[in-house]
Design a protein around this motif. Structure first.
Motif, PDB file in Angstrom:
ATOM      1  N   LEU A   1     -76.778  32.672  67.700  1.00 12.44           N
ATOM      2  CA  LEU A   1     -76.925  33.324  69.284  1.00 12.44           C
ATOM      3  C   LEU A   1     -74.895  33.423  69.940  1.00 12.44           C
ATOM      4  N   SER A   2     -74.582  34.412  68.638  1.00  8.54           N
ATOM      5  CA  SER A   2     -73.219  35.029  68.224  1.00  8.54           C
ATOM      6  C   SER A   2     -72.752  36.159  69.266  1.00  8.54           C
ATOM      7  N   PHE A   3     -73.953  36.705  69.899  1.00  9.19           N
ATOM      8  CA  PHE A   3     -73.529  37.217  71.606  1.00  9.19           C
ATOM      9  C   PHE A   3     -74.492  36.392  72.736  1.00  9.19           C
ATOM     10  N   GLY A   4     -74.547  35.001  72.892  1.00  9.17           N
ATOM     11  CA  GLY A   4     -75.396  34.402  73.159  1.00  9.17           C
ATOM     12  C   GLY A   4     -76.624  34.708  73.553  1.00  9.17           C
ATOM     13  N   ASP A   5     -77.243  35.530  74.735  1.00  6.70           N
ATOM     14  CA  ASP A   5     -78.553  35.355  74.998  1.00  6.70           C
ATOM     15  C   ASP A   5     -79.308  35.566  76.261  1.00  6.70           C
ATOM     16  N   GLY A   6     -80.246  36.293  76.747  1.00  7.89           N
ATOM     17  CA  GLY A   6     -80.765  36.715  78.104  1.00  7.89           C
ATOM     18  C   GLY A   6     -79.930  37.717  78.811  1.00  7.89           C
ATOM     19  N   PRO A   7     -79.750  37.806  80.360  1.00  6.97           N
ATOM     20  CA  PRO A   7     -79.125  38.288  80.738  1.00  6.97           C
ATOM     21  C   PRO A   7     -77.859  38.318  81.507  1.00  6.97           C
ATOM     22  N   ARG A   8     -77.501  37.091  81.117  1.00  9.12           N
ATOM     23  CA  ARG A   8     -75.869  37.197  80.654  1.00  9.12           C
ATOM     24  C   ARG A   8     -75.257  37.015  79.427  1.00  9.12           C
ATOM     25  N   SER A   9     -76.133  37.652  78.409  1.00  5.78           N
ATOM     26  CA  SER A   9     -74.979  37.496  77.287  1.00  5.78           C
ATOM     27  C   SER A   9     -74.369  38.896  77.261  1.00  5.78           C
ATOM     28  N   CYS A  10     -73.472  38.443  75.916  1.00  6.91           N
ATOM     29  CA  CYS A  10     -72.781  40.122  75.338  1.00  6.91           C
ATOM     30  C   CYS A  10     -72.200  41.414  76.485  1.00  6.91           C
ATOM     31  N   LEU A  11     -71.773  41.423  77.165  1.00  2.00           N
ATOM     32  CA  LEU A  11     -72.179  42.628  77.280  1.00  2.00           C
ATOM     33  C   LEU A  11     -71.291  44.366  76.468  1.00  2.00           C
TER      34      LEU A  11
ATOM     35  N   ASN B   1     -74.730  30.987  86.135  1.00  3.33           N
ATOM     36  CA  ASN B   1     -74.175  30.748  86.119  1.00  3.33           C
ATOM     37  C   ASN B   1     -73.043  30.173  84.436  1.00  3.33           C
ATOM     38  N   ARG B   2     -72.026  30.368  84.457  1.00  3.74           N
ATOM     39  CA  ARG B   2     -70.913  29.999  82.944  1.00  3.74           C
ATOM     40  C   ARG B   2     -70.512  28.644  83.082  1.00  3.74           C
ATOM     41  N   GLY B   3     -70.260  28.416  84.444  1.00  2.00           N
ATOM     42  CA  GLY B   3     -68.833  27.165  84.401  1.00  2.00           C
ATOM     43  C   GLY B   3     -67.961  27.177  84.327  1.00  2.00           C
TER      44      GLY B   3
ATOM     45  N   ARG C   1     -69.837  28.595  71.492  1.00  2.00           N
ATOM     46  CA  ARG C   1     -70.484  27.902  71.474  1.00  2.00           C
ATOM     47  C   ARG C   1     -71.129  28.584  73.014  1.00  2.00           C
ATOM     48  N   VAL C   2     -72.218  28.937  73.807  1.00  2.01           N
ATOM     49  CA  VAL C   2     -72.824  29.055  74.849  1.00  2.01           C
ATOM     50  C   VAL C   2     -72.768  28.047  76.104  1.00  2.01           C
ATOM     51  N   THR C   3     -72.161  28.238  76.657  1.00  2.00           N
ATOM     52  CA  THR C   3     -72.001  27.675  78.341  1.00  2.00           C
ATOM     53  C   THR C   3     -73.010  28.173  79.589  1.00  2.00           C
ATOM     54  N   ARG C   4     -73.630  27.661  80.341  1.00  2.00           N
ATOM     55  CA  ARG C   4     -74.353  27.568  81.297  1.00  2.00           C
ATOM     56  C   ARG C   4     -74.375  26.080  81.653  1.00  2.00           C
ATOM     57  N   VAL C   5     -74.536  26.398  83.601  1.00  5.93           N
ATOM     58  CA  VAL C   5     -74.645  25.286  84.235  1.00  5.93           C
ATOM     59  C   VAL C   5     -75.489  25.455  85.616  1.00  5.93           C
TER      60      VAL C   5
ATOM     61  N   GLN D   1     -72.450  37.387  93.189  1.00  6.07           N
ATOM     62  CA  GLN D   1     -71.859  38.576  93.260  1.00  6.07           C
ATOM     63  C   GLN D   1     -71.210  39.207  91.595  1.00  6.07           C
ATOM     64  N   TRP D   2     -71.681  38.158  90.721  1.00  7.20           N
ATOM     65  CA  TRP D   2     -72.089  38.607  89.590  1.00  7.20           C
ATOM     66  C   TRP D   2     -73.437  39.422  88.828  1.00  7.20           C
ATOM     67  N   ARG D   3     -74.037  39.157  89.491  1.00  5.64           N
ATOM     68  CA  ARG D   3     -75.549  39.842  89.640  1.00  5.64           C
ATOM     69  C   ARG D   3     -74.911  41.949  89.439  1.00  5.64           C
TER      70      ARG D   3
ATOM     71  N   VAL E   1     -72.403  42.981  90.681  1.00  2.00           N
ATOM     72  CA  VAL E   1     -70.917  43.647  89.178  1.00  2.00           C
ATOM     73  C   VAL E   1     -71.650  43.753  87.509  1.00  2.00           C
ATOM     74  N   ARG E   2     -72.522  43.024  87.877  1.00  2.00           N
ATOM     75  CA  ARG E   2     -72.739  43.451  86.580  1.00  2.00           C
ATOM     76  C   ARG E   2     -73.508  44.335  85.914  1.00  2.00           C
ATOM     77  N   HIS E   3     -75.028  44.578  87.191  1.00  2.00           N
ATOM     78  CA  HIS E   3     -75.367  45.700  87.534  1.00  2.00           C
ATOM     79  C   HIS E   3     -74.530  46.760  87.470  1.00  2.00           C
TER      80      HIS E   3
HETATM   81  C1  HEM Z   1     -67.930  41.136  67.976  1.00  2.00           C
HETATM   82  C2  HEM Z   1     -67.286  40.442  69.198  1.00  2.00           C
HETATM   83  C3  HEM Z   1     -67.796  39.610  70.682  1.00  2.00           C
HETATM   84  C4  HEM Z   1     -68.561  38.956  70.004  1.00  2.00           C
HETATM   85  C5  HEM Z   1     -68.614  37.822  69.063  1.00  2.00           C
HETATM   86  C6  HEM Z   1     -68.774  37.878  71.534  1.00  2.00           C
HETATM   87  C7  HEM Z   1     -69.613  37.318  71.863  1.00  2.00           C
HETATM   88  C8  HEM Z   1     -69.755  36.904  73.813  1.00  2.00           C
HETATM   89  C9  HEM Z   1     -70.505  35.898  73.865  1.00  2.00           C
HETATM   90  C10 HEM Z   1     -70.543  34.589  72.980  1.00  2.00           C
HETATM   91  C11 HEM Z   1     -70.632  35.924  75.128  1.00  2.00           C
HETATM   92  C12 HEM Z   1     -71.497  34.577  76.443  1.00  2.00           C
HETATM   93  C13 HEM Z   1     -72.904  35.191  75.901  1.00  2.00           C
HETATM   94  C14 HEM Z   1     -73.398  34.186  76.607  1.00  2.00           C
HETATM   95  O1  HEM Z   1     -73.547  33.784  77.721  1.00  2.00           O
HETATM   96  O2  HEM Z   1     -74.750  34.593  77.035  1.00  2.00           O
HETATM   97  C15 HEM Z   1     -69.709  36.758  75.420  1.00  2.00           C
HETATM   98  C16 HEM Z   1     -70.185  37.687  76.778  1.00  2.00           C
HETATM   99  C17 HEM Z   1     -68.911  38.613  77.234  1.00  2.00           C
HETATM  100  N1  HEM Z   1     -68.116  39.428  76.672  1.00  2.00           N
HETATM  101 FE1  HEM Z   1     -68.512  39.224  74.279  1.00  2.00          FE
HETATM  102  N2  HEM Z   1     -68.560  39.094  72.353  1.00  2.00           N
HETATM  103  C18 HEM Z   1     -67.324  40.739  71.927  1.00  2.00           C
HETATM  104  C19 HEM Z   1     -67.224  41.315  71.877  1.00  2.00           C
HETATM  105  C20 HEM Z   1     -66.911  41.947  72.829  1.00  2.00           C
HETATM  106  C21 HEM Z   1     -66.638  43.006  73.902  1.00  2.00           C
HETATM  107  C22 HEM Z   1     -66.085  43.854  72.884  1.00  2.00           C
HETATM  108  C23 HEM Z   1     -66.423  43.327  75.095  1.00  2.00           C
HETATM  109  C24 HEM Z   1     -66.101  44.181  75.882  1.00  2.00           C
HETATM  110  C25 HEM Z   1     -65.621  44.255  77.048  1.00  2.00           C
HETATM  111  C26 HEM Z   1     -67.285  41.753  75.436  1.00  2.00           C
HETATM  112  C27 HEM Z   1     -67.640  41.904  77.274  1.00  2.00           C
HETATM  113  C28 HEM Z   1     -68.098  40.277  77.718  1.00  2.00           C
HETATM  114  C29 HEM Z   1     -68.388  40.520  78.514  1.00  2.00           C
HETATM  115  C30 HEM Z   1     -67.884  41.198  79.604  1.00  2.00           C
HETATM  116  C31 HEM Z   1     -69.148  38.873  78.624  1.00  2.00           C
HETATM  117  C32 HEM Z   1     -69.494  38.234  79.952  1.00  2.00           C
HETATM  118  C33 HEM Z   1     -71.262  38.597  80.117  1.00  2.00           C
HETATM  119  C34 HEM Z   1     -71.496  38.111  81.724  1.00  2.00           C
HETATM  120  O3  HEM Z   1     -70.730  37.305  81.874  1.00  2.00           O
HETATM  121  O4  HEM Z   1     -72.269  38.695  82.254  1.00  2.00           O
HETATM  122  N3  HEM Z   1     -67.298  41.407  74.510  1.00  2.00           N
HETATM  123  N4  HEM Z   1     -69.494  37.766  74.306  1.00  2.00           N
END
Ligand code: HEM
Length: 524
Positions: free
Chosen positions: A460-470, A108-110, A400-404, A131-133, A135-137
């Motif tokens: 870590l720009s998009f986070g890491d692991g199964p909860r990384s940026c979708l 979870n992200r907190g 920054r990326v957060t978890r709980v 619920q997260w699992r 919906v993400r799936h």
């Molecule tokens: C350069 C652009 C973007 C950056 C740098 C970025 C970065 C991130 C980061 C750091 C997280 C947290 C990851 C983690 O907790 O490990 C995240 C989560 C997320 N991002 Fe992005 N993001 C970008 C664009 C987008 C776009 C365009 C979408 C389109 C829908 C998106 C959808 C999401 C979603 C849905 C999550 C949550 C995933 C979850 O909780 O399962 N992001 N993003």
């Protein structure tokens, strides 16, 4: 005897005060004991005075404060935030263990601060546990490369209409790039996300796209002000009704309502078959998830899903579909436009890198019949990939990326208690010489496959692991299409009033504090 009577009759007033004083003393004692959690665990950090750490953090950008703390206290430090005991971990091995191996205990992200609306709670970003699992799936298929491929023509149309036509008109005159890229990312989200038609007109003559843009700006305007950031944090402690009545959330109710109403309307029209055509936008993919037949649900088959054992495909309700569309805006607007702003600025201030990149783009585009940039062409632009990564390293839009922690867990020998919030300080890690030699230099070649010291665990720009940026694939397609289209026609240059160094804001997303004008000079 009378005196004795007086002696034995209970003094209720005194006892009542005693009770209150004892309860208060116990409560304060408990609080002090609670606040010494990190001291007792031998974890360094600032003095655990209530609210002290939060006040300090609101005075300077949170990522700068965390960077200073890491420098002062070491790679693992603790403080008390409004959200409770918080560990800042800049040890990449520990983070890897948390993100991947022990993911189940850090899924979870907190508390997320955009929560004042019950509707916003349904967004994947805010969901927890099973619920997260589920919906993400369920929605993950909407973000695969094959689906993004279908959306690239819409992204090219937005680049043409919003960026290139404007730059051609300007003919080398300076333009404020926050506005330019803000309008482009909104267009991409509206068209590829919500299914808004690019040239649509609403009944009162305003283009729906223009209304979309105005509301998106309104949606995000508050988070740039400290007052609203503090209100956002306090939301955890205030009743929802009060927050809604006084509209004191981090995003304005009016703009939240605009996006929910718009998506609900499109959803309804599509479901009732009133809109003609084959749709390849995110909205349609969500509607498909809503229409999932019972026999298609994957009950029991989620064992191999990256979201963890037990993740199942679920039929999304209309409210859930609409929430995920609004999330597209929330997660994708500021982040993507920030990356475009920073990359353009870096290219203008590093003409050698820009020249090399423009040469690559032109060579790859030579083989193409049209000026449209497809995903296949993007995949051939390997230097572009390095440039964008390097920009995201220096300026991670989410710093920054957060978890709980949901269960007591040991990470590399450190015991972490259930309920502790963890911050992975991307900004600090991305600027650490331990992982990135000469960290402040913009050097895209550090992302070369030949670079043996490259450690992507420290990216870590998009986070890491199964909860990384979708949405990372979608975001990268959007960014690369815009840059490739621009560089085939223009050279990006600093204008007279472009700042020599970028001052950054203190908001939730990393962004330049002031307008950034740049010149886009036509090339032959
Ligand atoms: C350069 C652009 C973007 C950056 C740098 C970025 C970065 C991130 C980061 C750091 C997280 C947290 C990851 C983690 O907790 O490990 C995240 C989560 C997320 N991002 Fe992005 N993001 C970008 C664009 C987008 C776009 C365009 C979408 C389109 C829908 C998106 C959808 C999401 C979603 C849905 C999550 C949550 C995933 C979850 O909780 O399962 N992001 N993003």
């Amino acid at each position: 005897m009378g005196g004795m009577d007086g002696d034995i009759s209970p003094n209720w007033g005194l006892s009542w005060w005693h009770c209150v004083a004892t309860a208060a003393a116990l409560w304060i004692g408990y609080k002090i004991w609670h606040y010494t959690l990190f001291i007792r665990s031998g974890i360094p950090g600032p003095l655990p005075i209530p609210f002290y750490a939060n006040i300090k953090r609101s005075k300077e950008a949170f990522y700068i404060c965390e960077q200073k703390w890491i420098e002062k206290y070491g790679k693992v430090m603790g403080f008390f935030s409004i959200a409770g005991p918080t560990l800042v971990i800049a040890d990449v091995k520990m983070l890897k263990q948390m993100f991947i191996k022990e993911f189940n205990n850090f899924r979870n992200r907190g508390p997320v601060i955009f929560i004042q609306s019950a509707r916003l709670r349904n967004m994947l970003i805010n969901l927890k546990d099973q619920q997260w699992r589920n919906v993400r799936h369920t929605i993950i298929p909407a973000f695969t490369s094959s689906k993004i491929k279908l959306m690239t023509s819409a992204l090219n149309e937005c680049a043409e209409d919003v960026i290139l036509q404007k730059l051609r008109q300007l003919d080398g005159e300076a333009v404020e790039i926050k506005k330019l890229y803000g309008a482009y990312t909104i267009c991409c989200i509206a068209v590829a996300g919500f299914g808004v038609e690019l040239h649509s007109q609403s009944e009162n003559g305003n283009t729906t796209l223009a209304a979309f843009e105005n509301n998106a700006k309104e949606f995000f305007s508050r988070q740039k002000h400290t007052k609203w950031l503090i209100m956002g944090m306090l939301q955890e402690y205030l009743p929802g009704a009060l927050i809604r009545y006084f509209d004191i959330g981090l995003v304005s109710q009016a703009s939240v309502n605009f996006f929910f109403d718009l998506s609900a309307e499109i959803f309804k029209e599509r479901k009732e078959g009133k809109m003609q055509g084959t749709f390849v936008d995110f909205m349609q993919l969500m509607i498909n998830a809503h229409q999932l037949e019972d026999e298609e649900s994957e009950e029991g088959s989620g064992q191999r899903s990256p979201q963890g054992a037990g993740a199942i495909k679920v039929k999304l309700s209309m409210e859930e579909v609409v929430s995920q569309c609004v999330m597209f805006l929330m997660a994708g607007y500021e982040t993507t436009s920030a990356c475009l702003i920073f990359t353009s600025y870096l290219l203008a201030s590093h003409p050698d890198v820009q020249e090399k990149l423009a040469a690559e783009v032109k060579t790859v585009m030579l083989g193409s019949q049209s000026n449209s940039v497809t995903l296949d062409l993007i995949n051939k632009m390997t230097y572009l990939d390095k440039v964008v990564n390097e920009s995201l390293r220096l300026y991670p839009p989410i710093a920054r990326v957060t978890r709980v922690c949901t269960k007591d867990t040991t990470l590399q020998g450190l015991n972490i208690k259930k309920g502790t919030r963890i911050i992975a300080p991307s900004w600090t890690i991305h600027r650490s010489p331990e992982f990135w030699p000469d960290p402040l230099t913009f050097n895209p070649d550090r992302f070369s496959a030949e670079n043996d010291s490259l450690n992507m665990d420290a990216f870590l720009s998009f986070g890491d692991g199964p909860r990384s940026c979708l949405g990372n694939r979608f975001a990268l397609a959007e960014i690369k299409i815009a840059l490739a289209r621009i560089l085939t026609e223009f050279r990006i240059e600093m204008a007279e009033d472009t700042p020599q160094t970028l001052e950054l804001g203190k908001g939730v997303f990393l962004a330049p504090r002031h307008p950034v004008p740049l010149k886009f000079v036509p090339v032959a």
